[in-house]
Motif scaffolding. Structure first.
Motif, mmCIF file in Angstrom:
data_model
loop_
_atom_site.group_PDB
_atom_site.id
_atom_site.type_symbol
_atom_site.label_atom_id
_atom_site.label_comp_id
_atom_site.label_asym_id
_atom_site.label_seq_id
_atom_site.Cartn_x
_atom_site.Cartn_y
_atom_site.Cartn_z
ATOM 1 N N GLN A 7 0.819 -1.215 0.000
ATOM 2 C CA GLN A 7 0.000 0.000 0.000
ATOM 3 C C GLN A 7 0.853 1.266 0.000
ATOM 4 O OE1 GLN A 7 -3.305 0.186 -0.330
ATOM 5 N NE2 GLN A 7 -3.283 2.390 -0.217
ATOM 6 N N HIS A 8 1.938 1.292 0.766
ATOM 7 C CA HIS A 8 2.739 2.524 0.845
ATOM 8 C C HIS A 8 3.392 2.856 -0.498
ATOM 9 C CE1 HIS A 8 5.692 -0.563 2.144
ATOM 10 N NE2 HIS A 8 6.602 0.225 1.596
ATOM 11 N N VAL A 9 3.752 1.846 -1.281
ATOM 12 C CA VAL A 9 4.312 2.102 -2.612
ATOM 13 C C VAL A 9 3.213 2.657 -3.517
ATOM 14 C CG1 VAL A 9 5.311 1.018 -4.665
ATOM 15 C CG2 VAL A 9 6.172 0.422 -2.390
ATOM 16 N N ARG A 10 2.051 2.072 -3.461
ATOM 17 C CA ARG A 10 0.930 2.559 -4.291
ATOM 18 C C ARG A 10 0.520 3.978 -3.890
ATOM 19 N NH1 ARG A 10 -1.032 -2.710 -3.174
ATOM 20 N NH2 ARG A 10 -2.747 -1.827 -1.966
ATOM 21 N N ARG A 38 13.206 4.272 5.315
ATOM 22 C CA ARG A 38 13.821 2.964 5.060
ATOM 23 C C ARG A 38 12.812 1.983 4.460
ATOM 24 N NH1 ARG A 38 18.232 0.572 8.484
ATOM 25 N NH2 ARG A 38 18.630 -1.397 7.479
ATOM 26 N N ALA A 39 11.607 1.930 5.027
ATOM 27 C CA ALA A 39 10.570 1.032 4.511
ATOM 28 C C ALA A 39 10.140 1.450 3.107
ATOM 29 C CB ALA A 39 9.371 1.010 5.449
ATOM 30 N N LEU A 40 10.074 2.762 2.868
ATOM 31 C CA LEU A 40 9.703 3.250 1.542
ATOM 32 C C LEU A 40 10.744 2.839 0.503
ATOM 33 C CD1 LEU A 40 7.814 4.866 -0.272
ATOM 34 C CD2 LEU A 40 9.104 6.914 0.360
ATOM 35 N N PHE A 41 12.020 3.059 0.817
ATOM 36 C CA PHE A 41 13.087 2.671 -0.106
ATOM 37 C C PHE A 41 13.064 1.168 -0.357
ATOM 38 C CE2 PHE A 41 14.700 6.860 0.332
ATOM 39 C CZ PHE A 41 15.554 7.059 -0.731
ATOM 40 N N ASP A 42 12.873 0.388 0.701
ATOM 41 C CA ASP A 42 12.831 -1.058 0.556
ATOM 42 C C ASP A 42 11.676 -1.479 -0.353
ATOM 43 O OD1 ASP A 42 13.634 -3.810 1.254
ATOM 44 O OD2 ASP A 42 11.678 -3.845 2.262
ATOM 45 N N GLY A 43 10.509 -0.904 -0.153
ATOM 46 C CA GLY A 43 9.355 -1.237 -0.982
ATOM 47 C C GLY A 43 9.582 -0.911 -2.450
ATOM 48 N N PHE A 44 10.151 0.256 -2.724
ATOM 49 C CA PHE A 44 10.406 0.634 -4.114
ATOM 50 C C PHE A 44 11.481 -0.244 -4.737
ATOM 51 C CE2 PHE A 44 7.591 4.158 -3.820
ATOM 52 C CZ PHE A 44 7.283 4.463 -5.130
ATOM 53 N N ARG A 45 12.520 -0.542 -4.006
ATOM 54 C CA ARG A 45 13.582 -1.399 -4.558
ATOM 55 C C ARG A 45 13.027 -2.788 -4.876
ATOM 56 N NH1 ARG A 45 17.559 1.485 -5.828
ATOM 57 N NH2 ARG A 45 18.568 2.822 -4.333
ATOM 58 N N ARG A 46 12.227 -3.330 -3.972
ATOM 59 C CA ARG A 46 11.700 -4.685 -4.162
ATOM 60 C C ARG A 46 10.647 -4.759 -5.264
ATOM 61 N NH1 ARG A 46 9.256 -6.562 0.844
ATOM 62 N NH2 ARG A 46 8.909 -8.480 -0.317
ATOM 63 N N ARG A 48 9.693 -2.004 -7.543
ATOM 64 C CA ARG A 48 9.883 -1.169 -8.735
ATOM 65 C C ARG A 48 11.324 -1.192 -9.237
ATOM 66 N NH1 ARG A 48 5.366 -2.171 -9.377
ATOM 67 N NH2 ARG A 48 3.624 -0.853 -8.807
ATOM 68 N N GLY A 49 12.229 -1.768 -8.465
ATOM 69 C CA GLY A 49 13.612 -1.898 -8.898
ATOM 70 C C GLY A 49 14.404 -0.611 -8.873
ATOM 71 N N CYS A 50 13.910 0.389 -8.148
ATOM 72 C CA CYS A 50 14.600 1.679 -8.077
ATOM 73 C C CYS A 50 14.185 2.405 -6.803
ATOM 74 C CB CYS A 50 14.268 2.532 -9.299
ATOM 75 S SG CYS A 50 12.515 2.956 -9.460
ATOM 76 N N SER A 51 14.814 3.523 -6.551
ATOM 77 C CA SER A 51 14.441 4.350 -5.397
ATOM 78 C C SER A 51 13.179 5.150 -5.730
ATOM 79 C CB SER A 51 15.581 5.311 -5.063
ATOM 80 O OG SER A 51 15.665 6.327 -6.062
ATOM 81 N N MET A 53 12.814 8.364 -5.683
ATOM 82 C CA MET A 53 13.163 9.522 -6.508
ATOM 83 C C MET A 53 13.516 9.107 -7.937
ATOM 84 S SD MET A 53 12.454 12.021 -4.589
ATOM 85 C CE MET A 53 13.157 13.509 -5.299
ATOM 86 N N ALA A 54 14.104 7.936 -8.107
ATOM 87 C CA ALA A 54 14.370 7.437 -9.462
ATOM 88 C C ALA A 54 13.046 7.123 -10.164
ATOM 89 C CB ALA A 54 15.269 6.208 -9.418
ATOM 90 N N TYR A 55 12.088 6.609 -9.423
ATOM 91 C CA TYR A 55 10.761 6.359 -9.996
ATOM 92 C C TYR A 55 10.132 7.679 -10.444
ATOM 93 C CZ TYR A 55 5.887 5.066 -10.454
ATOM 94 O OH TYR A 55 4.617 4.897 -10.947
ATOM 95 N N LEU A 56 10.215 8.696 -9.592
ATOM 96 C CA LEU A 56 9.700 10.029 -9.942
ATOM 97 C C LEU A 56 10.367 10.535 -11.219
ATOM 98 C CD1 LEU A 56 8.224 12.751 -9.405
ATOM 99 C CD2 LEU A 56 10.114 13.303 -7.837
ATOM 100 N N ARG A 57 11.678 10.406 -11.304
ATOM 101 C CA ARG A 57 12.402 10.859 -12.495
ATOM 102 C C ARG A 57 11.933 10.100 -13.733
ATOM 103 N NH1 ARG A 57 17.251 10.383 -10.723
ATOM 104 N NH2 ARG A 57 17.545 8.239 -11.411
ATOM 105 N N SER A 58 11.696 8.797 -13.609
ATOM 106 C CA SER A 58 11.261 8.027 -14.772
ATOM 107 C C SER A 58 9.866 8.449 -15.234
ATOM 108 C CB SER A 58 11.308 6.526 -14.487
ATOM 109 O OG SER A 58 10.287 6.131 -13.604
ATOM 110 N N VAL A 59 9.000 8.779 -14.296
ATOM 111 C CA VAL A 59 7.665 9.272 -14.667
ATOM 112 C C VAL A 59 7.794 10.600 -15.399
ATOM 113 C CG1 VAL A 59 5.459 10.121 -13.749
ATOM 114 C CG2 VAL A 59 6.473 8.033 -12.818
ATOM 115 N N ARG A 60 8.654 11.472 -14.888
ATOM 116 C CA ARG A 60 8.851 12.769 -15.538
ATOM 117 C C ARG A 60 9.500 12.612 -16.911
ATOM 118 N NH1 ARG A 60 10.064 16.274 -10.187
ATOM 119 N NH2 ARG A 60 7.894 16.902 -9.913
#
Length: 112
Positions: A7-10, A38-46, A48-51, A53-60
């Motif tokens: 849920q936190h990633v979504r 820490r939990a947010l970074f872990d969720g995105f890495r697991r 989405r395969g990125c941090s 902020m990297a996810y934000l950059r890819s959307v942009r």
């Protein structure tokens, strides 16, 4: 079968989609997530395969690409990049090329 993201990633993905047109800080993403950094970074890495902020950059970057392909006469790579929060143009061009295999100017020409 791939597990759906927590849920936190979504929540953060929704926050990014809802606020993509303005500057977004990591602190805002952590706050929107409702979990620790820490939990947010872990969720995105697991999931989405990125941090985050990297996810934000890819959307942009994707928004830049869409706008370059649909650009009207007079629009430039610089104006479109700035619209989506990219102001370091050398770095932006490198990130764009890494993501799409071509320079932003090539995408702009292809869209016209």
């Amino acid at each position: 079968m791939q597990q759906s993201p927590p849920q936190h990633v979504r929540r953060v993905e929704r926050f990014i989609a809802d606020h993509i047109g303005r500057p977004i800080t990591l602190e805002e993403l952590v706050e929107a997530s409702g979990v620790s950094a820490r939990a947010l970074f872990d969720g995105f890495r697991r999931f989405r395969g990125c941090s985050p902020m990297a996810y934000l950059r890819s959307v942009r970057l994707d928004r830049v690409r869409q706008d370059l392909l649909a650009a009207r006469d007079g629009e430039t790579v610089t104006s479109i990049a700035c619209r989506w929060g990219f102001y370091q143009f050398g770095r932006f061009a490198g990130q764009y090329r890494q993501a799409y295999g071509e320079l932003p100017s090539e995408t702009l020409r292809a869209g016209r």
